[in-house]
Design a protein around this motif. Structure first.
Motif, short mmCIF file in Angstrom:
data_model
loop_
_atom_site.label_atom_id
_atom_site.label_comp_id
_atom_site.label_asym_id
_atom_site.label_seq_id
_atom_site.Cartn_x
_atom_site.Cartn_y
_atom_site.Cartn_z
N GLY A 587 -20.87 -39.03 -9.89
CA GLY A 587 -21.88 -38.78 -9.12
C GLY A 587 -22.64 -37.40 -9.73
O GLY A 587 -22.68 -37.21 -10.83
N VAL A 588 -23.26 -36.58 -8.87
CA VAL A 588 -23.95 -35.46 -9.05
C VAL A 588 -22.79 -34.51 -9.49
O VAL A 588 -21.74 -34.28 -8.78
CB VAL A 588 -24.59 -34.75 -7.74
N ASP A 589 -23.12 -33.87 -10.60
CA ASP A 589 -22.02 -32.85 -11.07
C ASP A 589 -22.08 -31.85 -10.13
O ASP A 589 -22.82 -31.16 -9.91
CB ASP A 589 -22.35 -32.40 -12.58
N PRO A 590 -20.88 -31.56 -9.78
CA PRO A 590 -20.78 -30.56 -8.53
C PRO A 590 -20.54 -29.13 -9.20
O PRO A 590 -20.69 -27.89 -8.64
CB PRO A 590 -19.37 -30.64 -7.97
N GLN A 591 -20.47 -28.91 -10.81
CA GLN A 591 -20.40 -27.75 -11.40
C GLN A 591 -21.57 -27.41 -12.12
O GLN A 591 -22.13 -28.19 -12.71
CB GLN A 591 -19.25 -27.82 -12.45
N VAL A 592 -21.98 -25.97 -11.84
CA VAL A 592 -23.38 -25.57 -12.55
C VAL A 592 -22.76 -24.82 -13.69
O VAL A 592 -22.21 -23.73 -13.41
CB VAL A 592 -24.08 -24.93 -11.43
N ARG A 593 -23.32 -24.71 -14.76
CA ARG A 593 -23.00 -23.92 -15.93
C ARG A 593 -24.10 -23.14 -16.32
O ARG A 593 -25.37 -23.39 -15.91
CB ARG A 593 -22.37 -24.77 -17.02
N ALA A 594 -23.92 -22.20 -17.16
CA ALA A 594 -24.73 -21.14 -17.62
C ALA A 594 -25.65 -21.84 -18.84
O ALA A 594 -25.26 -22.40 -19.53
CB ALA A 594 -24.35 -19.83 -18.33
N PRO A 595 -26.98 -21.91 -18.36
CA PRO A 595 -27.92 -22.85 -19.52
C PRO A 595 -28.18 -21.90 -20.67
O PRO A 595 -28.48 -22.58 -21.88
CB PRO A 595 -29.16 -22.83 -18.69
N LEU A 596 -27.64 -20.38 -20.79
CA LEU A 596 -27.69 -19.64 -22.02
C LEU A 596 -27.05 -18.38 -21.66
O LEU A 596 -26.61 -18.05 -20.49
CB LEU A 596 -29.21 -19.32 -22.19
N PRO A 597 -26.41 -17.76 -22.72
CA PRO A 597 -25.96 -16.51 -22.39
C PRO A 597 -26.69 -15.47 -21.68
O PRO A 597 -27.71 -15.51 -21.98
CB PRO A 597 -25.50 -15.97 -23.86
#
Length: 665
Positions: A587-597
């Motif tokens: 489903g919705v990805d529960p993890q948020v990652r950095a879009p850039l350094p």
């Protein structure tokens, strides 16, 4: 003009295109140039173009932002003077003071002018005493957020928050109502502290439909001050200039004379020495009225347009003034010829909210020709990261009149090619082709208003075929050609690729079946060739990044599209399908990652807080811009980073565990 002995060696306390620009003038004057650099700039173009280069430290804080280290470097290499360029510590009084104490000439104004004009609150109060008109607002030092809120209760919205110590539009925020004021003040203070080391703020009444007009001045050590006319800087996004021109089409000759004299009076009031710029707001509805904004005690990014219409090398004037020479001309001798327009090229993706773009430059081709000038720090192989401002080049076009300058700029932007990073080149063309811009009917709100209507080029099936051919050609090798060519005992088979375009507002994919008997492109990293089919002829420049299991990113510049696509072979397509199935199950990805350094500048909620989808949780700063990362769903948040932490691209920043529903039980 007083004859003086110029310096034999000058250290440039800056980087990129401005360091290269300064080095060129030093070379013309027979003065040796010294570059400084941090680890990120070890192979940068400005390091290579200088006569000498010295490493100051691993980071910006240890190099470009360290006045003591800069002065010690000048002493170590025997440089008699330091040119600060713009940005970094160019307006830092500590650098001027350290130069004075060490016996090194600072190519810039004196400490008094830097102290007065380097603080927006102090400068406004100082210039107001000289009778220059001011915008209504609150500009007292030391006011807390609560005091600022109270002091503005009777002001009319919208208002503008500005860092007192800042410049370049950083930390400026438009506030539409009292409800937004507290939150915007908090954000503005945080950005001001990070960018300038000082979180003092002021608030001004926002003038509707304003024009941003600035005046270039020169002042020597003998009391002579002149102005070199005005520049129109009204095309801005988030208070950051994008396109500048000289002269302004708005001003009458009478207003031009008055605003020029106001700039000269401003410089004289602080015994200014060197090149500087006095900035004014001018009402589009009442163009004969202007209001003092600030004085920039340095060279400006947009100084080339003034150089182009006056024939005066401002860097040379700075150097001669610092050496003790008098001005090379009087006010009556300043002659303006033609019209000049500059466009700033940024490493960013306009289609994705101007997200900064990072990567390695795979190919650069810069325009040339009559009336064209490019100030650039680009070179093939340069790594564009997030440590520095995203501006990578400036394209300047000059003509006999404004129409010719615009036409030449359009052609130059069309000819410029940068592969390996996204740029705003197409966006710049949209702007200068706008009917209001062409007519000179512009203000500082136009850029933001036009963005929603802009349609950016996207790749076609032809481009997808070119990319697939290119990747397939590179994959071929004599030792294992049968693996890639679909070789069968009974003959060749088609090879299927999927070509994705993920960078636009509307991501798209193409299924490409290659006829392996057709002639393929040479297996090289960058290739320029003429592609012809039934639809016509198109010149295409192609460059590919190293292949990954997720596919090969192929950059191309064509007549109708510049950007990248991702070419997926059979294996990459299988991996992508498996990943998509997993995402659907989750489903919705529960993890948020950095879009850039970047760097974590704010954590808005404590770890373990209950959040709703869309709540801001962490703010990352990259290339001097803030990016809010929000909760992807309702639930409990776990934060994996700390305030001030450096984060890498795709690093996990936060995870939200969703609330269990009744169905789950």
């Amino acid at each position: 003009m007083i004859a003086v002995q110029l310096f034999s060696k000058v250290l440039i306390a800056n980087r990129g295109e401005i360091a290269i620009r300064i080095a060129k003038t030093l070379h013309q004057l027979g003065i040796r140039s010294v570059a400084i650099y941090s680890d990120a700039d070890q192979e940068a173009a400005h390091v290579r173009c200088a006569d000498e280069a010295i490493r100051l430290g691993a980071t910006s804080a240890e190099s470009y932002l360290n006045p003591q280290a800069v002065v010690q470097a000048a002493l170590a290499v025997g440089a008699e003077a330091i040119h600060p360029g713009y940005g970094f510590i160019s307006e830092n009084v500590e650098l001027a003071r350290a130069c004075h104490q060490a016996g090194v000439t600072f190519i810039g104004p004196g400490e008094h002018a830097l102290e007065v004009m380097g603080d927006k609150i102090r400068s406004k109060n100082h210039v107001a005493k000289a009778g220059v008109p001011m915008v209504d607002g609150v500009s007292e030092p030391g006011l807390s957020n609560e005091h600022l809120i109270a002091a503005t209760k009777n002001m009319t919205f919208p208002m503008l928050i500005k860092p007192s110590a800042g410049g370049g539009g950083k930390g400026m925020h438009v506030v539409a109502s009292h409800n937004e004021l507290a939150g915007q003040l908090e954000t503005a203070r945080r950005v001001a502290k990070t960018a300038f080391g000082d979180d003092t703020l002021l608030i001004e009444q926002l003038i509707r439909s304003p024009r941003h007009i600035e005046v270039q001045i020169l002042a020597d050590q003998h009391g002579n001050v002149i102005h070199l006319g005005e520049r129109e800087c009204s095309l801005q996004r988030r208070h950051q200039k994008i396109i500048e021109e000289a002269p302004s089409v708005l001003l009458s000759d009478e207003t031009r004379a008055r605003i020029g004299q106001a700039a000269v009076d401003t410089a004289k009031s602080v015994d200014y020495v060197g090149a500087g710029t006095v900035e004014f707001l001018v009402s589009d509805e009442e163009p004969d009225k202007f209001y003092f904004m600030e004085m920039n005690t340095r060279l400006q990014v947009e100084h080339p347009v003034t150089e182009q219409i006056t024939g005066i090398d401002l860097v040379e004037e700075q150097i001669r003034i610092a050496a003790g020479a008098s001005l090379s001309l009087t006010q009556d001798e300043v002659v303006f010829t033609g019209h000049s327009i500059e466009a700033r090229v940024y490493a960013e993706t306009p289609q994705a909210g101007f997200m900064p773009s990072t990567g390695t430059v795979l190919h650069v081709s810069e325009p040339a020709g009559s009336g064209i000038r490019v100030d650039s720090g680009l070179r093939t192989g340069a790594v564009i990261g997030t440590e520095f401002d995203p501006m990578i080049a400036k394209v300047i076009a000059t003509g006999t009149d404004r129409d010719q300058a615009l036409a030449r700029l359009d052609q130059a932007l069309d000819e410029m090619v940068v592969l390996g990073i996204n740029t705003n080149l197409e966006y710049l063309q949209h702007l200068i082709r706008d009917a209001d811009v062409a007519a000179g009917e512009i203000d500082t709100t136009l850029v933001e208003a036009r963005l929603p209507e802009m349609v950016f080029d996207a790749p076609t099936r032809r481009h997808a075929q070119i990319a697939a051919h290119f990747v397939h050609g590179e994959a071929r090798a004599p030792s294992d050609a049968w693996l890639h060519d679909g070789f069968r005992l009974c003959g060749a088979a088609e090879v299927n690729y999927r070509v994705d375009y993920p960078a636009g507002n509307d991501p798209s994919s193409f299924e490409i079946a290659l006829d392996t008997s057709a002639q393929l492109l040479p297996a090289i990293r960058v290739n320029e060739y003429v592609y012809q089919d039934v639809d016509g002829v198109e010149t295409v420049t192609v460059a590919a990044e190293a292949p990954t299991p997720q596919g090969t990113r192929v950059w191309m510049a064509t007549n109708t599209f510049t950007g990248f696509v991702v070419v997926l072979d059979h294996k990459a397509q299988v991996l992508d399908t498996l990943s998509s199935l997993e995402a659907e199950e989750r489903g919705v990805d529960p993890q948020v990652r950095a879009p850039l350094p970047g760097t974590v500048t704010a954590i808005h909620l404590p770890d373990g807080s209950q959040v709703s989808a869309g709540d801001p949780v962490v703010t990352i700063e990259a290339m001097k811009m803030e990016h809010q990362l929000k909760a992807p769903l309702d639930g409990t948040v776990t934060i994996h980073v700390s305030d001030g932490q450096q984060v890498a691209l795709d690093q996990s920043i936060l995870t939200v565990v969703g609330h269990a529903s009744n169905d789950d039980h």
